[in-house]
Design an enzyme around this catalytic site. Structure first.
Site, PDB file in Angstrom:
ATOM      1  N   SER A 265      58.271  38.474  21.411  1.00  0.00           N
ATOM      2  CA  SER A 265      59.454  39.010  22.105  1.00  0.00           C
ATOM      3  C   SER A 265      59.326  38.670  23.578  1.00  0.00           C
ATOM      4  O   SER A 265      58.229  38.414  24.073  1.00  0.00           O
ATOM      5  CB  SER A 265      59.497  40.527  21.956  1.00  0.00           C
ATOM      6  OG  SER A 265      58.625  41.145  22.890  1.00  0.00           O
ATOM      7  N   ASP A 266      60.442  38.667  24.295  1.00  0.00           N
ATOM      8  CA  ASP A 266      60.303  38.626  25.746  1.00  0.00           C
ATOM      9  C   ASP A 266      59.875  40.020  26.203  1.00  0.00           C
ATOM     10  O   ASP A 266      59.858  40.978  25.431  1.00  0.00           O
ATOM     11  CB  ASP A 266      61.605  38.149  26.422  1.00  0.00           C
ATOM     12  CG  ASP A 266      61.330  37.603  27.823  1.00  0.00           C
ATOM     13  OD1 ASP A 266      60.202  37.817  28.348  1.00  0.00           O
ATOM     14  OD2 ASP A 266      62.210  36.971  28.418  1.00  0.00           O
ATOM     15  N   TRP A 267      59.527  40.099  27.463  1.00  0.00           N
ATOM     16  CA  TRP A 267      58.943  41.313  28.058  1.00  0.00           C
ATOM     17  C   TRP A 267      59.823  42.548  27.784  1.00  0.00           C
ATOM     18  O   TRP A 267      60.929  42.641  28.320  1.00  0.00           O
ATOM     19  CB  TRP A 267      58.810  41.075  29.570  1.00  0.00           C
ATOM     20  CG  TRP A 267      58.223  42.207  30.346  1.00  0.00           C
ATOM     21  CD1 TRP A 267      58.725  43.459  30.477  1.00  0.00           C
ATOM     22  CD2 TRP A 267      57.023  42.165  31.135  1.00  0.00           C
ATOM     23  NE1 TRP A 267      57.921  44.215  31.282  1.00  0.00           N
ATOM     24  CE2 TRP A 267      56.865  43.438  31.704  1.00  0.00           C
ATOM     25  CE3 TRP A 267      56.079  41.176  31.401  1.00  0.00           C
ATOM     26  CZ2 TRP A 267      55.813  43.752  32.543  1.00  0.00           C
ATOM     27  CZ3 TRP A 267      55.023  41.495  32.249  1.00  0.00           C
ATOM     28  CH2 TRP A 267      54.892  42.767  32.803  1.00  0.00           C
TER      29      TRP A 267
END
Ligand code: BGC
Length: 719
Positions: A265-267
């Site tokens: 996932s992104d942050w």
């Protein structure tokens, strides 16, 4: 390999498995510089020490010493001795910083792009990094968006070539044995580059057809090149956040494309599904993301807090968790971490390799190829004996590395005034700040006027602070800040030749700049060797060859404005004036500077465009050729561009689509014939039924120096 990993998996408890899916920042780990800060962040995330001890990967660690310490402490506590994966954003260089990707795009140079990633990988790998969160291959059409500088531009074909080049550079051909390469993670899947209004993280709204046609090809190209990882995007895709979007991730990425690497996932994006409004709580966020196929949750704790109960309740099968864990273990195995958990981390090599002469040289070469000469009315190149006034906030500034250069050192960057001193006698050079980035005082202007009074030519070093670009740094007004435009106007009173050199991260609205000066060089954020590379160009030691890969708008009111746009039912035709056509009353439809545009110190002419045949079939490609002549008196490189237009398709087709290009080096007076092959495959596109096929009928083939000045011939596809 598979067998080993399965055996390891069998020994793992469910808690240990789930922890592999967790990625935390460096400060959670013992052995990190400044450790002791562990308990606070854990309490904030609501996780306990066991999760950290069993976690699978770390975000942002680097430095051989620190990484070795973290890994050592980790292995001492981890029951099964599973090493950590160290991941970091190595976007356009590690310590030797290369130009920002949008600038690299303008080089149209795949070899140097690959080299830049190879060097970045080497510097990062000796510092202990295993995975780079790059390349970012999001197609971009809106320069208000702060992250356009991370992309190579607005063209799917060119972006795909760069995606491949960067992946090759980062990964090489043998990640297991070549410890100076890192695994690449292509991002941000998908369509993160198309936020409405150019506002970061905003909604992305487009048809699946458009997604497939323009936005997906570059991610796919990275995967075809063997890219090991994919990162999700923050945005929604057709109403569903990418990070919980099963159709996008499991159905398309995994099942249709066959991607079996690690998806991260992104942050914080797993948890952000709550704020998007598609998950009631962290539990539902975890459920949606794991079902969609997201293996690693970056920096939030929905997985460690809720996956166990989701498995126990039967909502998530343990096989899904196992698959994710196996993918992560397989990557660790591929990187050789079970044999040597410290992999390339080597303090001695860090000293030798990082910022070596060779690396700096490559950065300087790529920077010179990435700058684009946007205007030149007889002022450039500068003569070495001329008296030069170098004025502006970037005359003496190290802020030329760009926003994604967190390991880079501004202090070690070659500033523009230093580049000038390499070329000319310092006694002929006067320097003044002229203004700050966004403010100007009367004293600054007076000092600049004084510095410029005796000069033969004024070089203005202008631009955006690097913090005006990048993540969460969008601008609604994309002109140069007013203070700098005032400075130009004031200096214009001296009626001397003026050159503007621009340091910025996005195509700007250049009004107030380009109309007031005699020459403009777009230098972007050119990296560690920026001042030297720009001086190479300004003094004519290198002939500019870069060409824009993102249009410069006439004004912000036109955005999005891009070369591969469609006609309308009422095109604005200068040969048939009519009020009821698609146009603005106050500005032209065309951008100020089109895709593919860039000047040289010489002048190239095109002639004798010829087609071998006018009928193309699936088995019989055709060849188009053109003669290009260097009609000036300086040797130089031209980027010859090939475009195609399907005149009548089932779906409305772009007026131009780049299908090929050729870089040609020509001595003064020299002519070369350039050949391009056109195949039926290049004429295919996604139809309304999402089939990728071509249409019989007429096509235009166009060749020229940019997307606007083209000569055309017609051919026909007959299947
Ligand atoms: C960015 C990513 C980056 C990640 C980790 C996010 O905010 O969108 O591009 O890789 O942070 O640093």
């Amino acid at each position: 390999m598979e067998k080993n990993m399965n055996a390891l998996l069998e020994q793992m408890t469910l808690d240990e498995k789930i922890a592999q899916l967790v990625q935390l920042a460096t400060f959670f780990y013992k052995g990190a510089a400044g450790d002791g800060e562990i308990t606070g962040p854990m309490a904030d995330l609501g996780i306990d020490q066991d999760v950290v001890i069993n976690s699978g990967s770390v975000l942002g660690a680097s430095g051989a010493n620190e990484v070795r310490n973290i890994q050592k402490e980790h292995l001492a506590e981890n029951r099964l001795g599973i090493p950590l994966l160290i991941m970091a954003d190595i976007v356009h260089g590690f310590k030797t910083i290369f130009p920002v990707p949008l600038a690299i795009g303008c080089s149209w140079d795949m070899e140097l792009a690959e080299k830049s990633a190879e060097i970045a990988a080497k510097e990062a790998a000796v510092s202990g990094v295993h995975v780079s969160f790059a390349p970012m291959v999001d197609l971009v059409r809106d320069p208000r968006w702060g992250r356009v500088m991370e992309s190579t531009g607005e063209d799917p074909y060119l972006n795909s070539l760069f995606a491949r080049a960067f992946v090759r550079g980062f990964q090489g051909n043998d990640l297991t044995n070549d410890q100076h390469r890192v695994a690449a993670c292509v991002k941000h899947f998908a369509a993160y580059g198309a936020p409405e209004g150019g506002r970061d993280y905003n909604t992305v709204n487009m048809s699946e057809r458009q997604l497939r046609e323009s936005y997906l090809p570059a991610y796919k190209a990275a995967l075809d090149e063997g890219c090991e990882m994919v990162m999700t995007a923050f945005n929604t895709v057709d109403g569903i956040p990418a990070t919980g979007n099963k159709k996008l991730m499991r159905d398309l990425l995994r099942d249709e494309w066959g991607f079996d690497g690690v998806l991260i996932s992104d942050w914080g994006a797993v948890k952000e599904q709550i704020f998007h409004g598609v998950a009631a709580d962290e539990r539902e966020s975890a459920l949606k993301s794991i079902v969609a196929g997201v293996d690693i949750e970056m920096m939030t704790s929905c997985y460690p807090k809720h996956l166990k109960e989701l498995v126990e309740s039967g909502e998530v099968s343990e096989e899904i968790i196992d698959e994710s864990v196996l993918r992560i273990l397989a990557l660790k195995e591929k990187l050789g971490l079970f044999e040597n958990p410290y992999r390339g981390a080597d303090e001695e090599l860090e000293n030798q390799v990082i910022m070596s002469e060779e690396h700096r040289k490559a950065s300087r070469e790529l920077a010179a190829k990435s700058c684009v000469l946007l205007k030149n009315e007889g002022v450039l190149p500068l003569q070495k004996e001329q008296k030069v006034a170098l004025v502006g906030p970037f005359a003496k500034s190290g802020d030329i590395l760009g926003p994604w250069s967190w390991h880079g050192s501004k202090e070690e960057a070659v500033q523009l005034h230093e580049g000038f001193k390499m070329k000319m006698d310092a006694t002929n050079l006067t320097i003044a700040e002229g203004s700050d980035i966004e403010t100007v005082t009367e004293e600054q202007v007076q000092e600049a006027m004084k510095a410029a009074k005796e000069a033969d030519v004024i070089v203005l070093a202008l631009g955006e602070r690097s913090s005006m670009s990048g993540e969460a740094c969008c601008r609604a007004d994309i002109r140069l800040p007013e203070a700098q435009i005032q400075l130009i106007s004031k200096l214009k009173e001296l009626q001397k030749p003026m050159v503007a050199v621009l340091f910025n991260g996005r195509p700007l609205d250049l009004h107030g700049v380009i109309d007031q000066v005699d020459a403009v060089l777009e230098a972007w954020y050119p990296g560690t060797e920026g001042g030297a590379a720009v001086a190479d160009l300004l003094f004519g030691d290198v002939n500019p060859s870069g060409k824009l890969t993102m249009s410069f708008p006439f004004s912000v009111g036109q955005i999005p404005v891009y070369y591969n746009s469609f006609n309308t039912g009422r095109p604005n035709r200068p040969d048939a004036p009519n009020h009821y056509v698609s146009k603005y009353l106050d500005i032209p439809n065309e951008p100020l500077l089109p895709f593919g545009f860039g000047l040289s110190y010489t002048n190239f002419t095109y002639s004798e465009m010829t087609l071998t045949q006018t009928i193309i079939t699936p088995n019989e490609p055709i060849t188009v050729s053109v003669k290009v002549t260097n009609a000036g008196d300086t040797a130089g490189e031209e980027i010859v561009q090939l475009y195609i237009h399907d005149i009548s398709g089932e779906i409305v087709r772009p007026l131009k689509e780049l299908k090929g290009y050729s870089k040609v080096w020509l001595q003064p007076g020299e002519t070369k014939e350039i050949f391009f092959t056109i195949t039926e495959e290049q004429l295919r596109y996604y139809h309304s039924d999402l089939q990728f096929t071509s249409d019989n009928g007429e096509f235009h083939v166009m060749i020229g120096p940019n997307s606007k000045e083209l000569s055309a011939l017609t051919f026909e596809l007959a299947k």
